[in-house]
Scaffold this active site. Structure first.
Site, PDB file in Angstrom:
ATOM      1  N   THR A 219       7.962 -22.986   8.274  1.00  5.66           N
ATOM      2  CA  THR A 219       7.720 -22.068   9.822  1.00  5.66           C
ATOM      3  C   THR A 219       7.694 -22.761  10.847  1.00  5.66           C
ATOM      4  OG1 THR A 219       7.754 -19.503   8.435  1.00  5.66           O
ATOM      5  CG2 THR A 219       6.529 -20.258  10.682  1.00  5.66           C
ATOM      6  N   ARG A 247      13.530  -8.389   2.069  1.00  7.97           N
ATOM      7  CA  ARG A 247      12.043  -8.914   2.787  1.00  7.97           C
ATOM      8  C   ARG A 247      11.806  -8.697   4.387  1.00  7.97           C
ATOM      9  NH1 ARG A 247       9.026 -12.968   4.109  1.00  7.97           N
ATOM     10  NH2 ARG A 247       6.765 -13.311   3.462  1.00  7.97           N
ATOM     11  N   GLY A 249       8.839 -10.967   6.772  1.00  9.31           N
ATOM     12  CA  GLY A 249       7.465 -11.559   6.841  1.00  9.31           C
ATOM     13  C   GLY A 249       6.286 -11.467   7.980  1.00  9.31           C
ATOM     14  N   ASP A 250       5.532 -12.051   8.040  1.00 10.18           N
ATOM     15  CA  ASP A 250       4.890 -11.930   9.403  1.00 10.18           C
ATOM     16  C   ASP A 250       5.632 -12.569  10.303  1.00 10.18           C
ATOM     17  OD1 ASP A 250       4.561 -14.282   8.394  1.00 10.18           O
ATOM     18  OD2 ASP A 250       2.625 -14.937   9.532  1.00 10.18           O
ATOM     19  N   THR A 270       1.396 -19.740  10.355  1.00  8.13           N
ATOM     20  CA  THR A 270       2.170 -19.587   9.212  1.00  8.13           C
ATOM     21  C   THR A 270       1.989 -19.537   8.074  1.00  8.13           C
ATOM     22  OG1 THR A 270       3.203 -21.339   8.168  1.00  8.13           O
ATOM     23  CG2 THR A 270       1.687 -22.168   9.833  1.00  8.13           C
ATOM     24  N   GLY A 271       1.877 -18.949   6.967  1.00  9.90           N
ATOM     25  CA  GLY A 271       0.897 -18.951   5.809  1.00  9.90           C
ATOM     26  C   GLY A 271       2.363 -18.024   4.836  1.00  9.90           C
ATOM     27  N   GLY A 273       3.362 -14.947   4.264  1.00  8.07           N
ATOM     28  CA  GLY A 273       3.617 -13.557   4.754  1.00  8.07           C
ATOM     29  C   GLY A 273       2.894 -11.769   5.075  1.00  8.07           C
TER      30      GLY A 273
HETATM   31  N1  ASP Z   1       4.982 -16.618   7.079  1.00  8.24           N
HETATM   32  C1  ASP Z   1       6.512 -16.749   6.625  1.00  8.24           C
HETATM   33  C2  ASP Z   1       6.756 -15.289   5.675  1.00  8.24           C
HETATM   34  O1  ASP Z   1       5.795 -15.152   5.073  1.00  8.24           O
HETATM   35  C3  ASP Z   1       6.826 -17.775   5.700  1.00  8.24           C
HETATM   36  C4  ASP Z   1       6.029 -19.437   6.555  1.00  8.24           C
HETATM   37  O2  ASP Z   1       4.749 -19.354   6.926  1.00  8.24           O
HETATM   38  O3  ASP Z   1       6.505 -20.148   6.269  1.00  8.24           O
HETATM   39  O4  ASP Z   1       7.821 -15.354   6.003  1.00  8.24           O
END
Ligand code: ASP
Length: 351
Positions: A219, A247, A249-250, A270-271, A273
């Protein structure tokens, strides 16, 4: 004595700041004005020097540099933080290297469903899109929702139909195809590494431990401070490889992966989500700064290294406040990141 150790700890955690690196002194409106600063991330994950060749590392750093340059140029010319955030993120969305825009990962059905959000700390205006499949730059679409809709978050076809009225660039779904992402999807499916619940019985427990260890999150995000003392944040993502369709995400959820408020800070995460959503990480950091009046670094450290870790969450964030303090933290081995502080010092790094 303990107080001295505490202060030393805080000083060590500080990445950069305008004056005192750890504790923002109360400043008058006037002394805040005129400072500009920017920070970016290109995703966190299991990033080790071993896994990237020098050439690959240079390629990633070159895009991070161009992204920083794009946003900083906006700020330098006297532009707003929201414009800088959008310009910066568009550079990373146009690169196949990051999991956003062109480089977005595939969901289980071999489609790209992208999420993005943008927020203005000056007036709390914000906009977001989720699950868009044909928008070249989802961050632009988020901005359009922010500026032209009475809503904050629009999803899928509804989002695309709405933003199509405002000159947003659309592309065929094939634009988002890259061999690397297709390969990643095939591997994820072969390893059954994201256990999707096709029969709808188990909505949780989707990842194997191995997959979580190996996962890279690509992300992209940006936080910026403009010369008017206003901060902004934005995040754009393709989500997780092999995610279930639909789905979200965050990243597009205000307060989870993205948040900005002049009274506290601007944050982009990022991470995985789900971990950021359950901990409302971005809002958690802002609330600590606003209510506890603690330094940005302490708030970021607490939310990422304690709160996120307590739920085995993986990922990280970047944050900025209106004094120009920049902070970042991650629980993974690396996070693509870069910043230019208000003294003009710049850095791009991965591990
Ligand atoms: N945070 C993002 C999600 O879960 C993924 C990412 O950070 O790469 O959609």
């Amino acid at each position: 004595m303990r107080y001295i150790f505490f202060l030393i700890g805080i000083l060590c955690m500080s990445i950069t700041s305008c004056n005192n690196p750890a504790i923002p002194e109360p400043m008058s409106e006037q002394s805040i004005e005129g400072k500009i600063a920017i920070a970016i991330h290109g995703g966190a994950g299991n990033l080790k020097k071993l896994n990237l060749t020098e050439a690959q590392e240079a390629e990633y750093k070159a895009v991070l540099d161009s992204a920083l340059n794009a946003g900083y140029a906006v700020l330098k010319k006297g532009g707003t933080s929201i414009d800088a955030v959008e310009a910066t993120i568009q550079v990373m969305e146009d690169s196949p290297l990051f999991n956003a825009g062109k480089g977005a990962v595939f969901n289980h059905d071999g489609k790209n469903e992208m999420d993005a959000a943008i927020m203005n700390g000056a007036d709390l205006s914000c906009g977001a899109v989720a699950g868009v499949q044909h928008v070249k730059n989802p961050i632009r679409a988020a901005r359009v929702v922010m500026e032209n809709s009475e809503h904050i978050l629009l999803t899928a076809k509804g989002a695309e139909d709405f933003v199509s009225q405002f000159g947003v660039q659309f592309v065929d779904a094939s634009y988002f195809y890259t061999d690397l992402r297709w390969q990643q999807l095939k591997e994820a499916i072969a390893e059954d590494s994201v256990k999707l619940d096709h029969d709808g019985k188990k909505a949780s427990a989707q990842f194997t431990i191995e997959q979580l260890r190996e996962e890279k999150f690509g992300t992209v995000g940006c936080v910026a401070l403009d010369q008017f003392g206003n901060i902004a944040a934005g995040t754009s993502t393709g989500g997780l490889t092999n995610k279930r369709y639909g789905r979200i995400g965050d990243a597009p959820l205000i307060g989870a992966g993205t948040y900005a408020n002049n009274n506290s800070c601007a944050v982009s995460c990022t991470g995985r989500g789900e971990d950021f959503i359950r901990n409302t990480i971005a809002a958690d950091i802002a609330a600590q700064v606003e209510y506890l009046k603690i330094p940005l670094d302490s708030a970021v450290h607490h939310s990422i290294q304690e709160k996120l870790k307590a739920t085995k969450g993986r990922g990280g964030c970047i944050a900025i406040d209106r004094f120009g303090h920049i902070s970042m933290s991650f629980t993974t081995t690396g996070m693509y990141r870069g910043w230019i502080d208000c003294e003009g010092k710049r850095e791009v790094s991965i591990y």
